[in-house]
Scaffold this active site. Structure first.
Site, short mmCIF file in Angstrom:
data_model
loop_
_atom_site.label_atom_id
_atom_site.label_comp_id
_atom_site.label_asym_id
_atom_site.label_seq_id
_atom_site.Cartn_x
_atom_site.Cartn_y
_atom_site.Cartn_z
N TYR A 231 -0.86 -6.41 16.93
CA TYR A 231 -1.37 -5.69 15.76
C TYR A 231 -2.69 -5.02 16.09
O TYR A 231 -2.89 -3.84 15.80
CB TYR A 231 -1.53 -6.66 14.59
CG TYR A 231 -2.02 -6.00 13.31
CD1 TYR A 231 -1.13 -5.32 12.49
CD2 TYR A 231 -3.35 -6.08 12.93
CE1 TYR A 231 -1.58 -4.70 11.32
CE2 TYR A 231 -3.80 -5.48 11.76
CZ TYR A 231 -2.91 -4.80 10.95
OH TYR A 231 -3.35 -4.19 9.80
N ILE B 81 0.83 -1.20 0.00
CA ILE B 81 0.00 0.00 0.00
C ILE B 81 0.86 1.25 0.00
O ILE B 81 0.55 2.24 -0.67
CB ILE B 81 -0.95 -0.02 1.21
CG1 ILE B 81 -1.90 -1.21 1.11
CG2 ILE B 81 -1.75 1.28 1.29
CD1 ILE B 81 -2.73 -1.45 2.36
N LYS C 82 -3.29 -0.94 16.27
CA LYS C 82 -4.19 -0.27 15.34
C LYS C 82 -5.33 0.42 16.08
O LYS C 82 -5.81 1.48 15.65
CB LYS C 82 -4.73 -1.27 14.32
CG LYS C 82 -3.66 -1.79 13.36
CD LYS C 82 -3.03 -0.67 12.54
CE LYS C 82 -2.03 -1.19 11.54
NZ LYS C 82 -1.43 -0.11 10.71
N VAL D 75 -6.19 -5.68 1.44
CA VAL D 75 -5.57 -5.46 0.15
C VAL D 75 -4.62 -6.62 -0.13
O VAL D 75 -4.05 -7.21 0.79
CB VAL D 75 -4.81 -4.11 0.15
CG1 VAL D 75 -4.12 -3.86 -1.18
CG2 VAL D 75 -5.78 -2.96 0.47
N VAL E 80 11.18 2.81 11.48
CA VAL E 80 10.36 3.87 12.07
C VAL E 80 10.32 3.80 13.59
O VAL E 80 9.86 4.76 14.23
CB VAL E 80 8.92 3.86 11.51
CG1 VAL E 80 8.92 4.17 10.03
CG2 VAL E 80 8.22 2.55 11.82
#
Length: 266
Positions: free
Chosen positions: A152, A13, A156, A185, A60
């Site tokens: 996860y 993405i 989120k 996706v 990151v």
């Protein structure tokens, strides 16, 4: 606005978002961990779209690496107007009591701490210049209970709250923050999950790009601070829901569901 920073930009993405922004003429700072793949992406975008691109092989979750990257980006391209926090990873599909502690913490650091670091580094400059845009790639996994891949889901969920926090504190100063859940996706990460092993239908990434485009065009300002779901939402459907959203400031925000209308919780 002209300069964007996209994390996780070398594939999936993040790559599609980078291509989309370059196609609209945005100069780009791209962050990913795979140096070779990232540099290939950067060179392709320069050649195809004629935009300026700076690439930063960085994790990151590393504050010092992000400090260096954002400082160089500002010096090379100018201040950042759009931050897209896309980088993320997923943990094992096991219940929390079977989770590997090291993996669990790493997922939290990449998915949640990383976005915080970049917001802390870039949002102050945005506000000094009258505003900017932060888009966090969130997930439907953060909107309800699951039972597995708990780092996860927790990260989120927290990232949806992060969008709301940015909105409440920064909207009046020109900051626009959004959480986009792209749906399932067809990416390497999605296919790595057992729950999607037999899936044949995926959410087209173009649905995420359409929402992002509308955000950049300021069509979705009434939805700033909220959770948008690309698998179901379109720009038109959000327009139709606009009056309901205006009537309920808690709509599409993270909260605890009350028992009923008489529950003092809400």
């Amino acid at each position: 606005m002209s300069v964007a920073l996209v994390t996780g930009a070398s594939r999936g993405i993040g790559l599609e978002i980078s291509r989309f922004l370059a196609g609209r003429g945005w100069d780009l700072g791209l962050i990913a961990t795979n140096r070779g793949r990232l540099e290939e992406v950067g060179e392709a975008l320069r050649q195809q779209h004629g935009v300026r691109v700076c690439t930063y092989p960085a994790n990151v979750s590393d504050w010092s690496q992000l400090q260096a990257a954002t400082t160089d980006l500002t010096e090379q391209l100018g201040p950042v107007d759009l931050l897209v926090n896309n980088a993320g990873r997923v943990d094992a599909e096991v219940p929390l009591w079977e989770a590997d502690p090291e993996e669990w913490v790493d997922v939290i650091e990449v998915n949640l701490v990383g976005p915080f670091y970049l917001e802390r580094l870039l949002v102050p400059s945005m506000l000094k210049r009258g505003g900017g845009i932060v888009v966090n790639l969130v997930s439907g996994a953060g909107a309800r209970d699951w039972g597995t891949f708990t780092a996860y889901t927790a990260s989120k969920t927290a990232l949806i709250r992060n969008v709301g926090d940015l909105h409440v504190a920064g909207y009046s100063a020109g900051l626009r923050a959004f959480g986009i859940a792209p749906g399932v996706v067809d990416t390497e990460m999605a296919r790595s999950l057992q729950m999607h092993a037999d899936r044949t239908e995926f959410t087209p990434v173009e649905r995420t790009l359409a929402l992002l485009g509308a955000i950049l065009d300021r069509e979705l300002d009434p939805w700033a601070g909220t959770y948008l779901r690309a698998s179901d939402d379109t720009v038109e459907s959000l327009r139709q829901f606009g009056p309901a959203r205006a009537a309920d400031p808690l709509a599409r925000t993270l909260g605890i569901i009350p028992v009923g209308p008489d529950d003092p919780l809400r």
